[in-house]
Scaffold this motif. Structure first.
Motif, PDB file in Angstrom:
ATOM      1  N   THR A 256     -12.348 -47.572 -24.566  1.00 22.10           N
ATOM      2  CA  THR A 256     -11.812 -48.388 -25.649  1.00 22.10           C
ATOM      3  C   THR A 256     -12.295 -47.858 -26.992  1.00 22.10           C
ATOM      4  O   THR A 256     -13.441 -47.409 -27.119  1.00 22.10           O
ATOM      5  N   LEU A 257     -11.407 -47.917 -27.996  1.00 19.82           N
ATOM      6  CA  LEU A 257     -11.717 -47.424 -29.328  1.00 19.82           C
ATOM      7  C   LEU A 257     -11.440 -48.509 -30.357  1.00 19.82           C
ATOM      8  O   LEU A 257     -10.381 -49.151 -30.318  1.00 19.82           O
ATOM      9  N   ASP A 258     -12.380 -48.718 -31.263  1.00 20.27           N
ATOM     10  CA  ASP A 258     -12.196 -49.682 -32.338  1.00 20.27           C
ATOM     11  C   ASP A 258     -11.235 -49.094 -33.370  1.00 20.27           C
ATOM     12  O   ASP A 258     -11.445 -47.994 -33.877  1.00 20.27           O
ATOM     13  N   ILE A 259     -10.153 -49.841 -33.690  1.00 17.76           N
ATOM     14  CA  ILE A 259      -9.170 -49.364 -34.666  1.00 17.76           C
ATOM     15  C   ILE A 259      -9.051 -50.311 -35.856  1.00 17.76           C
ATOM     16  O   ILE A 259      -8.099 -50.238 -36.635  1.00 17.76           O
ATOM     17  N   GLY A 260     -10.010 -51.233 -35.990  1.00 17.59           N
ATOM     18  CA  GLY A 260     -10.026 -52.107 -37.154  1.00 17.59           C
ATOM     19  C   GLY A 260      -8.978 -53.200 -37.153  1.00 17.59           C
ATOM     20  O   GLY A 260      -8.484 -53.593 -38.212  1.00 17.59           O
ATOM     21  N   VAL A 261      -8.651 -53.717 -35.970  1.00 19.61           N
ATOM     22  CA  VAL A 261      -7.663 -54.797 -35.845  1.00 19.61           C
ATOM     23  C   VAL A 261      -8.332 -56.012 -35.209  1.00 19.61           C
ATOM     24  O   VAL A 261      -9.057 -55.875 -34.214  1.00 19.61           O
ATOM     25  N   GLY A 262      -8.111 -57.193 -35.770  1.00 18.64           N
ATOM     26  CA  GLY A 262      -8.691 -58.411 -35.236  1.00 18.64           C
ATOM     27  C   GLY A 262      -7.647 -59.377 -34.722  1.00 18.64           C
ATOM     28  O   GLY A 262      -6.471 -59.310 -35.104  1.00 18.64           O
ATOM     29  N   ARG A 263      -8.067 -60.261 -33.856  1.00 16.68           N
ATOM     30  CA  ARG A 263      -7.202 -61.328 -33.358  1.00 16.68           C
ATOM     31  C   ARG A 263      -7.894 -62.668 -33.552  1.00 16.68           C
ATOM     32  O   ARG A 263      -9.083 -62.808 -33.287  1.00 16.68           O
ATOM     33  N   ARG A 264      -7.134 -63.655 -34.007  1.00 14.81           N
ATOM     34  CA  ARG A 264      -7.613 -65.024 -34.193  1.00 14.81           C
ATOM     35  C   ARG A 264      -6.960 -65.902 -33.145  1.00 14.81           C
ATOM     36  O   ARG A 264      -5.750 -65.860 -32.943  1.00 14.81           O
TER      37      ARG A 264
END
Length: 294
Positions: A256-264
């Motif tokens: 898994t790679l962090d791509i700077g997207v969030g979920r609420r």
């Protein structure tokens, strides 16, 4: 005396426009819906529906009664909630509509705690997409909806609803183990696995790839089950986006790679039912489950 169930059907007809659409939305046969609306006309003593070519449409009297149906149904729910509050009873059925990961990691643990602490309360879960869950709440087929949005995508607002934030997490790029990608743009030419057309997961992939990667993804594989998506990625057949709550890091065949997207993730309830102790208990249990999931 006007039947509340038939008033609900009339309200749905005003919203959806055809007998067939009402029947499909509420899991009735078209003949049952037609018969119930005919019975409502008899109760009302006025013509509520009229022919417009091959279709039916509401008369002016039908529109008036449908508007009053909204008010009557809301008053009934408010009265039931206030009676339950006065009695202090944490009892009855609370219907929860939730998307897959929220149902698994938030709603199911919450119901387990409620079964232990409030044995007279019965929770029921239906798995639905966020938009579908809001529709079910609007139709009074659900008492609480668990919904999500990504990086501030605006929530479709409806009057008379209370929204409460429940959980915040990251959405990550998921690639096969050993894949050389280190940012989203590195998978611009890859095959993707995503949700079915029109689902929030498909929209997420398209929106994020366009905004963060500057490309349009080639979605070759589609599934509603996130385990299917993970299996396809692990087998080297695709890449995808998944939220932390799906626990993709537990699958040894992917990275898994962090791509700077969030979920609420948030809950939505009708204001009319806020006074109901059983609903308050469910909301509290969901907050506790969200705290444990972090």
């Amino acid at each position: 005396m006007l039947d509340l169930h038939r008033l609900r059907l009339l309200r749905e007809f005003r919203r959806r426009g055809t007998i067939a659409a009402v029947a499909e939305a509420l899991s009735y046969s078209p003949s049952t819906v037609s018969h119930q609306l005919s019975e409502l006309q008899i109760e009302a003593g006025v013509t509520l529906l009229e022919r417009d070519g091959r279709r039916l449409r509401l008369t002016e009297a039908g529109h008036v009664l449908a508007r009053h149906a909204d008010v009557l149904l809301a008053h009934v729910e408010r009265a039931e909630a206030e009676m339950a509050s006065a009695a202090g009873a944490v009892a009855g059925v609370v219907r929860i509509a939730a998307f897959q990961t929220a149902a698994v990691h938030l709603a199911a643990p919450a119901l387990a705690a409620l079964a232990r602490d409030h044995q007279a309360l019965r929770g029921e879960i239906t798995e639905l997409e966020s938009d579908q869950a809001l529709d079910a709440l609007w139709r009074r087929e659900a008492d609480l909806a668990i919904c999500d949005d990504y990086d501030g995508r605006p929530l479709r607002r409806l009057r008379g609803l209370t929204v409460e934030d429940l959980y915040a997490e990251n959405v990550r790029l998921v690639v096969p183990r050993g894949h050389p990608a280190r940012r989203l743009a590195d998978v611009a030419g890859a095959q993707w696995a995503g949700g079915h057309r029109g689902t929030s997961h498909e929209r997420l992939i398209h929106d994020v790839c366009a905004a963060k990667g500057g490309f349009h993804p080639d979605i070759k594989h589609r599934a509603t089950d996130l385990l299917v998506l993970l299996a396809l990625v692990g087998a080297g057949q695709a890449v995808t986006l998944l939220p932390d709550l799906a626990r993709p890091e537990r699958e040894s065949s992917v990275e898994t790679l962090d791509i700077g997207v969030g979920r609420r993730i948030f809950t939505v309830v009708r204001d009319d039912g806020l006074a109901r102790p059983a609903l308050a208990a469910v909301r509290a249990a969901l907050r506790a489950a969200a705290g444990s999931a972090r």
